[in-house]
Write a protein that holds these residues in place. Structure first.
Motif, PDB file in Angstrom:
ATOM      1  N   THR A 206      -7.115   6.022  29.081  1.00  0.00           N
ATOM      2  CA  THR A 206      -7.780   6.468  27.850  1.00  0.00           C
ATOM      3  C   THR A 206      -9.235   6.008  27.826  1.00  0.00           C
ATOM      4  N   ARG A 207      -9.456   4.759  28.224  1.00  0.00           N
ATOM      5  CA  ARG A 207     -10.827   4.245  28.258  1.00  0.00           C
ATOM      6  C   ARG A 207     -11.673   5.017  29.260  1.00  0.00           C
ATOM      7  N   ALA A 208     -11.092   5.353  30.417  1.00  0.00           N
ATOM      8  CA  ALA A 208     -11.832   6.107  31.436  1.00  0.00           C
ATOM      9  C   ALA A 208     -12.246   7.479  30.905  1.00  0.00           C
ATOM     10  N   HIS A 209     -11.320   8.149  30.197  1.00  0.00           N
ATOM     11  CA  HIS A 209     -11.660   9.445  29.602  1.00  0.00           C
ATOM     12  C   HIS A 209     -12.777   9.290  28.579  1.00  0.00           C
ATOM     13  N   ARG A 210     -12.688   8.241  27.787  1.00  0.00           N
ATOM     14  CA  ARG A 210     -13.697   8.009  26.746  1.00  0.00           C
ATOM     15  C   ARG A 210     -15.084   7.783  27.363  1.00  0.00           C
ATOM     16  N   GLU A 211     -15.112   7.168  28.531  1.00  0.00           N
ATOM     17  CA  GLU A 211     -16.384   6.891  29.196  1.00  0.00           C
ATOM     18  C   GLU A 211     -16.765   7.961  30.213  1.00  0.00           C
ATOM     19  N   ALA A 212     -16.027   9.082  30.197  1.00  0.00           N
ATOM     20  CA  ALA A 212     -16.333  10.242  31.058  1.00  0.00           C
ATOM     21  C   ALA A 212     -16.286   9.887  32.541  1.00  0.00           C
ATOM     22  N   LYS A 213     -15.303   9.074  32.914  1.00  0.00           N
ATOM     23  CA  LYS A 213     -15.136   8.702  34.318  1.00  0.00           C
ATOM     24  C   LYS A 213     -14.089   9.609  34.975  1.00  0.00           C
ATOM     25  N   LYS A 214     -14.304   9.939  36.236  1.00  0.00           N
ATOM     26  CA  LYS A 214     -13.274  10.618  37.009  1.00  0.00           C
ATOM     27  C   LYS A 214     -12.142   9.615  37.258  1.00  0.00           C
ATOM     28  N   VAL A 215     -10.892  10.105  37.288  1.00  0.00           N
ATOM     29  CA  VAL A 215      -9.744   9.209  37.416  1.00  0.00           C
ATOM     30  C   VAL A 215      -8.781   9.712  38.488  1.00  0.00           C
ATOM     31  N   VAL A 216      -8.348   8.785  39.343  1.00  0.00           N
ATOM     32  CA  VAL A 216      -7.244   9.029  40.270  1.00  0.00           C
ATOM     33  C   VAL A 216      -6.203   7.948  39.997  1.00  0.00           C
ATOM     34  N   VAL A 217      -4.948   8.350  39.817  1.00  0.00           N
ATOM     35  CA  VAL A 217      -3.894   7.370  39.552  1.00  0.00           C
ATOM     36  C   VAL A 217      -2.974   7.270  40.769  1.00  0.00           C
ATOM     37  N   ALA A 218      -2.436   6.078  40.960  1.00  0.00           N
ATOM     38  CA  ALA A 218      -1.550   5.809  42.099  1.00  0.00           C
ATOM     39  C   ALA A 218      -0.488   4.820  41.656  1.00  0.00           C
ATOM     40  N   GLY A 219       0.409   4.460  42.574  1.00  0.00           N
ATOM     41  CA  GLY A 219       1.417   3.452  42.277  1.00  0.00           C
ATOM     42  C   GLY A 219       2.708   4.021  41.732  1.00  0.00           C
ATOM     43  N   CYS A 220       3.514   3.140  41.145  1.00  0.00           N
ATOM     44  CA  CYS A 220       4.895   3.487  40.798  1.00  0.00           C
ATOM     45  C   CYS A 220       5.037   4.313  39.529  1.00  0.00           C
ATOM     46  N   VAL A 221       4.088   4.223  38.578  1.00  0.00           N
ATOM     47  CA  VAL A 221       4.230   4.981  37.333  1.00  0.00           C
ATOM     48  C   VAL A 221       4.175   6.488  37.576  1.00  0.00           C
ATOM     49  N   PRO A 222       3.109   7.027  38.178  1.00  0.00           N
ATOM     50  CA  PRO A 222       3.100   8.480  38.395  1.00  0.00           C
ATOM     51  C   PRO A 222       4.158   8.955  39.378  1.00  0.00           C
ATOM     52  N   GLN A 223       4.511   8.108  40.357  1.00  0.00           N
ATOM     53  CA  GLN A 223       5.548   8.493  41.302  1.00  0.00           C
ATOM     54  C   GLN A 223       6.907   8.575  40.600  1.00  0.00           C
ATOM     55  N   GLY A 224       7.165   7.650  39.659  1.00  0.00           N
ATOM     56  CA  GLY A 224       8.448   7.598  38.980  1.00  0.00           C
ATOM     57  C   GLY A 224       8.577   8.569  37.823  1.00  0.00           C
ATOM     58  N   GLN A 225       7.456   8.903  37.180  1.00  0.00           N
ATOM     59  CA  GLN A 225       7.489   9.854  36.062  1.00  0.00           C
ATOM     60  C   GLN A 225       6.257  10.756  36.112  1.00  0.00           C
ATOM     61  N   PRO A 226       6.217  11.664  37.079  1.00  0.00           N
ATOM     62  CA  PRO A 226       5.029  12.506  37.294  1.00  0.00           C
ATOM     63  C   PRO A 226       4.725  13.456  36.151  1.00  0.00           C
ATOM     64  N   LYS A 227       5.705  13.716  35.260  1.00  0.00           N
ATOM     65  CA  LYS A 227       5.488  14.666  34.165  1.00  0.00           C
ATOM     66  C   LYS A 227       5.069  13.981  32.867  1.00  0.00           C
ATOM     67  N   ALA A 228       4.738  12.699  32.942  1.00  0.00           N
ATOM     68  CA  ALA A 228       4.282  11.994  31.741  1.00  0.00           C
ATOM     69  C   ALA A 228       3.063  12.702  31.150  1.00  0.00           C
ATOM     70  N   LYS A 229       3.044  12.860  29.836  1.00  0.00           N
ATOM     71  CA  LYS A 229       1.984  13.643  29.196  1.00  0.00           C
ATOM     72  C   LYS A 229       0.599  13.079  29.456  1.00  0.00           C
ATOM     73  N   TYR A 230       0.477  11.752  29.445  1.00  0.00           N
ATOM     74  CA  TYR A 230      -0.856  11.175  29.601  1.00  0.00           C
ATOM     75  C   TYR A 230      -1.383  11.264  31.039  1.00  0.00           C
ATOM     76  N   LEU A 231      -0.545  11.746  31.969  1.00  0.00           N
ATOM     77  CA  LEU A 231      -0.987  11.948  33.349  1.00  0.00           C
ATOM     78  C   LEU A 231      -1.343  13.407  33.617  1.00  0.00           C
ATOM     79  N   LYS A 232      -1.205  14.257  32.626  1.00  0.00           N
ATOM     80  CA  LYS A 232      -1.458  15.687  32.810  1.00  0.00           C
ATOM     81  C   LYS A 232      -2.911  15.930  33.215  1.00  0.00           C
ATOM     82  N   GLY A 233      -3.081  16.695  34.279  1.00  0.00           N
ATOM     83  CA  GLY A 233      -4.420  17.052  34.743  1.00  0.00           C
ATOM     84  C   GLY A 233      -5.083  16.025  35.626  1.00  0.00           C
ATOM     85  N   LEU A 234      -4.441  14.871  35.843  1.00  0.00           N
ATOM     86  CA  LEU A 234      -5.038  13.821  36.668  1.00  0.00           C
ATOM     87  C   LEU A 234      -4.616  13.964  38.127  1.00  0.00           C
TER      88      LEU A 234
END
Length: 571
Positions: free
Chosen positions: A118-146
């Motif tokens: 959320t902070r990255a979006h607020r500061e207009a930063k590009k974001v790449v996510v990794a690790g166990c959260v997106p791998q375990g729940q790729p359809k999480a709403k807050y990961l949409k479009g990342l």
């Protein structure tokens, strides 16, 4: 108008008296309102096309949460980006892109991860996510479009970052397989930036064989996949050649190592101790009771080895057999006690660390009392106390929860018990050899470890870092021992000068250090060539032979290209 059967002498014969006259046709134009054309901006003021972004010129902020396995993944991703030319920075505001490497074990870790996005979006930063959260729940709403890098796709981080900087969204979740069989993950010889140049973290396998009802990590890391012993030994050897003095073996369950490839953990450890220089140390990571039970005799011998810490992390989670059954832990309390008692009998001063979960849904007050009795009996010097968190998608998340206030009461009770005893007081006055590897959190001391991996604080003298020193224990705290340096008792153990902090492992000859110690950049072409040489030539081949082999391969490729061009030109 002429009928179909009549012959037309001229196109004008098609006009009849009932058609509109020219005056009537053109007279209606006065009712037509012309559309105003929009003026285009001056080309110089237009934003550049996304694809015009020059890769390898931006700065990247890498943030990692969680276990040592996750930290190793973060080091590998930072190393590959730096080797390609990106600047790795510890300053979020200065970065063009944030690479966030997540942990899914507990709710607070995921909450912090989500808030950082959320902070990255607020500061207009590009974001790449990794690790166990997106791998375990790729359809999480807050990961949409990342953009997402799966836990077994970290060797493709450069591609994902490039595309994300261009404004694209990339998601890579696939598993590494060979002939349909899951592998440990990305290659262990990838470039890496160690957070601590003196410590190398090596993941020996990923995933596990259990199905614990509370565990979300299983959804991310999946089934067991082990690295071949020769790959692990090769990485260890390379690390020592780069000045490392301590190696941590990590995974979701080290005891299960090799069951998928026909190798055992003791077999790997015996091969590793052969390449550990004198004075350097090896730490074995967390293992669950069911699998270490099979190797107790060999593990006791290994933990007694001079180059291996007499330390083992064996989570118990609960002392009630009924709760362990509901957790699907695949062992009972007697199994855990057998592991601890056997190692304490066979390994002098061995340290056993463990974990407990307070407030599992089926845990009663009587069950919890059994856990308190276990802690009272063994007085574990290192005890990780966790409240139960219902992780989405796990069987335990669907169970009726214990009242939150009761969970807090149990957590407080076991914490008070843990704080009530002092496990190190009997060591005051002992003379110990300790390996100095890092700085304390308060920046006032250096941290060393003795043979049983107790934390020993020593004076903050840069000459001691990476050295084996002899100290006298003068006092103790709940979590540490205080050591007084005995004059002249300092031994260098590293076989090479440690890499400067922020340097990329494997391609350090082509790095450019900046004035900021937290920033590193590299020359992409040279780094790429050197990295490719190390991958296509045998270990130990002289550099001139590597260069000659590379030039030969390059010449053959160019000849093939010239032949293809000539053939295509003829047609």
């Amino acid at each position: 108008m002429p009928t179909c059967g009549e012959v037309l002498e001229d196109i004008e014969d098609m006009v009849s008296s009932t058609d509109l006259t020219p005056e009537e046709r053109f007279g209606s134009r006065k009712n037509v309102v012309p559309r105003v054309r929009k003026k285009h901006k001056d080309p110089e003021t237009l934003d550049p096309e996304c694809d015009s972004v020059i890769p390898g010129t931006q700065s990247i902020y890498v943030k990692t949460w969680g276990c040592s396995h996750n930290n190793s993944d973060g080091e590998y991703m930072a190393g590959q980006l730096a080797a390609y030319g990106y600047t790795i920075t510890d300053t979020p505001d200065a970065a063009d892109l944030w690479l966030l490497n997540s942990c899914t074990v507990k709710n607070p870790a995921e909450d912090h991860f989500r808030n950082t996005i959320t902070r990255a979006h607020r500061e207009a930063k590009k974001v790449v996510v990794a690790g166990c959260v997106p791998q375990g729940q790729p359809k999480a709403k807050y990961l949409k479009g990342l953009s997402v890098i799966g836990v077994q796709q970290i060797d493709r981080v450069v591609e994902v970052v490039e595309e994300t900087l261009k404004g694209h969204s990339v998601r890579l979740f696939g598993q590494k397989k060979n002939l349909g069989k899951k592998l440990g993950g990305a290659k262990l010889d990838l470039p890496k930036i160690r957070k601590n140049p003196l410590i190398e973290i090596i993941a020996i396998n990923t995933g596990c064989l259990n199905q614990c009802t509370y565990c979300k990590t299983k959804h991310a890391r999946g089934e067991l996949g082990s690295y071949p012993p020769e790959e692990i030994v090769s990485r260890a050897r390379q690390s020592f050649e780069e000045g490392v003095v301590e190696i941590w073996l990590t995974s979701e369950d080290t005891g299960a190592y090799g069951k998928d490839i026909g190798v055992t953990l003791p077999e790997l450890l015996w091969r590793l101790v052969e390449v550990i220089p004198e004075g350097c140390m090896l730490r074995v990571g967390m293992t669950n009771p069911p699998y270490i039970l099979e190797h107790l005799e060999e593990m006791a011998k290994i933990l007694r080895h001079p180059q291996v810490y007499a330390f083992l992390h064996v989570p118990v989670q609960a002392a009630s057999d009924s709760v362990l059954m509901d957790m699907r832990r695949e062992y009972c309390l007697a199994d855990f006690k057998q592991v601890v008692n056997f190692l304490k009998e066979r390994v002098p001063n061995v340290t056993i660390a463990t974990d407990v979960i307070c407030g599992f849904p089926t845990e009663t007050a009587e069950d919890f009392e059994e856990t308190l009795q276990l802690v009272e009996e063994y007085k574990f010097p290192s005890l990780f106390i966790n409240q139960f968190f219902p992780r989405p998608g796990t069987p335990a998340a669907r169970m009726q929860r214990v009242d939150p206030q009761e969970v807090k009461r149990r957590t407080k009770a076991i914490s008070e018990l843990f704080q009530s005893y002092r496990p190190y007081d009997h060591k005051v006055g002992e003379i110990q050899d300790v390996l100095v590897t890092e700085e304390s959190h308060d920046k006032k001391f250096y941290v060393a470890h003795n043979k049983c991996y107790d934390q020993v604080l020593v004076p903050k003298d840069e000459k001691l870092l990476g050295k084996m020193v002899t100290v006298e224990i003068t006092s103790t705290g709940k979590h540490y021992l205080m050591g007084r340096l005995l004059s002249g008792q300092v031994t260098k153990v590293a076989i090479a000068t440690p890499l400067p902090k922020g340097t990329v492992s494997g391609v350090q000859d082509n790095l450019q250090e900046t004035t900021d110690s937290t920033t590193v950049t590299a020359q992409p072409p040279l780094a790429w060539v050197q990295h490719q040489l190390s991958r296509i030539t045998p270990v130990g081949m002289p550099r001139w032979m590597q260069v000659a082999a590379f030039v030969l391969v390059l010449a053959v490729v160019l000849d093939l290209c010239r032949i293809v061009y000539r053939v295509s030109a003829k047609f």
